[in-house]
Design a protein around this motif. Structure first.
Motif, PDB file in Angstrom:
ATOM      1  N   GLY A 123       0.800  -1.218   0.000  1.00 51.87           N
ATOM      2  CA  GLY A 123       0.000   0.000   0.000  1.00 51.87           C
ATOM      3  C   GLY A 123       0.833   1.267   0.000  1.00 51.87           C
ATOM      4  O   GLY A 123       0.458   2.277  -0.600  1.00 51.87           O
ATOM      5  N   ASP A 164       0.429   4.947  -2.367  1.00 52.41           N
ATOM      6  CA  ASP A 164      -0.111   6.118  -1.689  1.00 52.41           C
ATOM      7  C   ASP A 164       0.160   7.421  -2.443  1.00 52.41           C
ATOM      8  O   ASP A 164      -0.686   8.323  -2.480  1.00 52.41           O
ATOM      9  N   ILE A 187      -3.272   1.593   2.754  1.00 52.34           N
ATOM     10  CA  ILE A 187      -2.587   2.445   1.784  1.00 52.34           C
ATOM     11  C   ILE A 187      -2.259   3.743   2.509  1.00 52.34           C
ATOM     12  O   ILE A 187      -3.158   4.473   2.928  1.00 52.34           O
ATOM     13  N   THR A 211       1.384  -0.843   6.111  1.00 47.53           N
ATOM     14  CA  THR A 211       1.752  -0.165   4.868  1.00 47.53           C
ATOM     15  C   THR A 211       2.656  -1.020   3.990  1.00 47.53           C
ATOM     16  O   THR A 211       2.720  -0.809   2.782  1.00 47.53           O
ATOM     17  N   ASN A 236     -10.571   3.979  -0.593  1.00 47.24           N
ATOM     18  CA  ASN A 236      -9.830   4.920  -1.436  1.00 47.24           C
ATOM     19  C   ASN A 236     -10.345   6.288  -1.037  1.00 47.24           C
ATOM     20  O   ASN A 236     -11.417   6.694  -1.463  1.00 47.24           O
TER      21      ASN A 236
END
Length: 608
Positions: free
Chosen positions: A452, A456, A491, A501, A513
């Motif tokens: 993730g 980002d 993320i 992460t 999202n």
């Protein structure tokens, strides 16, 4: 002396009577939960802080400066100032500081700082012990939480029955899940594992409950063994005949109060314990019993995160109902909000009613974040009687909400312009940059093994170009009629002590999202859909590649879009997304009295 000042004073007196120079109060329970039952809301009771992540440190000597501190992360920097008295607590930001660092700097030399070993992880305790030792001090595990001693009207833990979650929703029987854990233990040469996270237990046993608001879990522990048997420790009043039949002969039901005795029975055994999910007291009990501790991630965590086809289908069905409910709400808002009479509270109530009318709503998945104007800039804002604002005409309104349905957990944020005039240029610019980041992540294609943290930047790029950013992660995992925040995937920027992460994203994982932008004192913007990691076929690809299926289908505020900032590809995504919204939600708005909502939806979904 106000209420929270009096409570702080009472706690200091209790600490002094125990010979302690300070005490640490987290938001946590015996299961390291993010959201906790009323009986475990010690931090809220003591300080007034209503967020889901934070820690207070109280030094016994009120004459010290500072004599207490509140530590929160970037989501709560504004909220903590609204809710916690700055005369009583110094505000501290995580990860810029930590409990260990703060005590290392401010605890008196030789201080004895108390902590409840049933509320903190073992690695946390080790770090604080080292910081205090450097000042000649010590970390002391208390017998009985001192906050509980002075909290005279503390509620009891829930006695609601545990509920069986049918296989038609789970897609896999509990027996098969327990067999997989047994196989995992055998492969690692382990005798047993202690499962402490409430959502892990719910997933493993295919049970749910109502013991924690917004998260359908039942207070319990599990010890699973390599021979395929397991003990579940749960209060007797929560056990029904249906639960007994469901668990079968391989699972022994024991009183929750017998859990420590169950740990001691593991003497001489090799036992897996998850240091991220099991409290320090469990490690200490196992050590005292003579067990060999092996630190391993809870074996249910990854299988729980990778949803099977039944769970995926259930989630799509839940999202379709939820999308229609939120669409009805947004249509109502478009009519009522410009009149200047809708408040944050009345809007949140209306949204919950829309979800209830959609059918099968068991609970919200978290307290609705209903933020008008400047309150929208408080990332995890929680409306109260004191903060409730009217949605003023010609302003920004942010609403982040979700539902718990037996076939899925939802989470969606929409940012709305309350008319009647056109939005001003700055808001359109910021909204469109957030939208560009949302689209970039939605369209991402990435190779197997991608974490993730590597994605980002896609969500932040358009904001960074304008010298802007946001102080929260971009995406969190989501459970299947379980926790709205579920690991191990997320993320976000790497580092900062944030778990997940670096977890590789795998097909079947749900994530959010949700890039955003927040202008303190003025407005907040966030656009959030849930997404599903899926295999992506690419002609000539060298290796496995993945992408995202967008699961949430609700129109995005078109009045806030500066089309001139969008590329052709971004406009194509917008048009395809809204065509799909109309396809899924439109048929649900075809009943009596729905004509106006359907006409509004059709206008919102027209191509840019």
């Amino acid at each position: 002396m106000n209420t929270h000042e009096a409570r702080l004073d009472a706690l200091r007196k209790e600490l002094k009577a125990r010979g302690l120079d300070g005490f640490v109060i987290p938001i946590s329970d015996e299961h390291m939960s993010e959201y906790v039952g009323g009986y475990a809301q010690r931090l809220a009771w003591l300080t007034g802080f209503g967020g889901s992540a934070g820690t207070a440190i109280v030094l016994t000597d009120a004459a010290l400066s500072p004599a207490a501190a509140m530590l929160v992360d970037g989501r709560y920097t504004l909220q903590v100032r609204d809710q916690v008295d700055g005369r009583l607590y110094a505000y501290e930001n995580v990860p810029a500081t930590s409990v260990a660092a703060w005590l290392g700097a401010h605890a008196p030399a030789g201080a004895r700082i108390g902590y409840d070993a049933w509320l903190h992880g073992s690695k946390w305790a080790q770090g604080v012990e080292q910081a205090l030792a450097a000042r000649g001090g010590a970390l002391v595990a208390v017998e009985g939480n001192p906050v509980d001693t002075v909290w005279q009207d503390r509620p009891a833990p829930s006695d609601a029955p545990a509920l069986v979650h049918p296989d038609r929703f789970t897609g896999e029987a509990s027996e098969a899940k327990r067999a997989a854990v047994s196989e995992w233990l055998g492969a690692k040469g382990l005798d047993a594992t202690v499962v402490t996270a409430l959502d892990s237990i719910a997933w493993l046993l295919n049970i749910r409950g109502t013991d924690v608001e917004r998260t359908p879990v039942a207070l319990s522990y599990v010890i699973a063994r390599a021979d395929g048997t397991a003990d579940v420790f749960i209060a007797p009043e929560k056990v029904t005949d249906e639960l007994k039949r469901h668990l079968g002969n391989a699972v022994t039901i024991r009183d929750r109060a017998a859990f420590v005795a169950g740990l001691r029975e593991l003497a001489g055994k090799r036992v897996a314990v998850d240091p991220e999910r099991a409290v320090s007291a469990i490690f200490e009990e196992l050590r005292k019993a003579g067990a060999t501790l092996v630190e391993e991630r809870d074996p249910t965590v990854l299988p729980k995160a990778v949803k099977n086809p039944v769970e995926q289908a259930g989630h799509r069905a839940a999202q379709a109902r939820d999308g229609a409910a939120v669409t009805r709400f947004l249509h109502w808002l478009s009519v009522e909000a410009p009149k200047g009479e809708v408040t944050e509270m009345s809007a949140a109530d209306k949204l919950q009613l829309c979800r209830q009318e959609a059918g099968d709503l068991r609970d919200l998945s978290f307290d609705t974040i209903s933020g008008a104007g400047p309150n929208g800039a408080v990332v995890h804002y929680r409306v109260s009687d004191e903060t409730n604002r009217t949605l003023e005409p010609n302003s920004v309104y942010l609403v982040d909400s979700g539902g718990q349905y037996p076939d899925g957990t939802t989470d969606i944020t929409r940012t709305v312009w309350v008319g009647p005039d056109a939005p001003f240029a700055e808001v359109k610019d910021r909204f469109t940059r957030v939208l560009k980041g949302h689209i970039a992540l939605a369209l991402a294609v990435f190779p197997r093994g991608t974490a993730g943290s590597q994605l980002d930047v896609l969500a932040r790029h358009a904001l960074w170009q304008a010298g802007l950013d946001y102080a929260h992660g971009t995406g969190h995992g989501v459970g299947s009629f379980l926790s709205v925040h579920e690991g191990p995937q997320r993320i976000a920027k790497s580092g900062g002590g944030q778990a997940g992460t670096e977890q590789a994203l795998l097909p079947g994982m749900f994530l959010s999202n949700e890039p955003g932008y927040y202008k303190t004192g003025e407005y907040g913007i966030r656009i959030e859909n849930l997404i599903l990691v899926e295999p992506r076929a690419i002609a000539g690809a060298e290796g496995e590649f993945y992408g995202f299926e967008t699961l949430t289908h609700v129109p995005i505020e078109r009045r806030l879009v500066d089309v001139a900032l969008l590329s052709e590809g971004e406009i194509a995504w917008w048009n395809a997304y809204h065509a799909r919204v109309l396809e899924i939600v439109g048929p649900q708005l075809s009943g009596p009295g729905s004509a106006a909502a359907l006409a509004w939806l059709e206008a919102q979904c027209a191509p840019l």
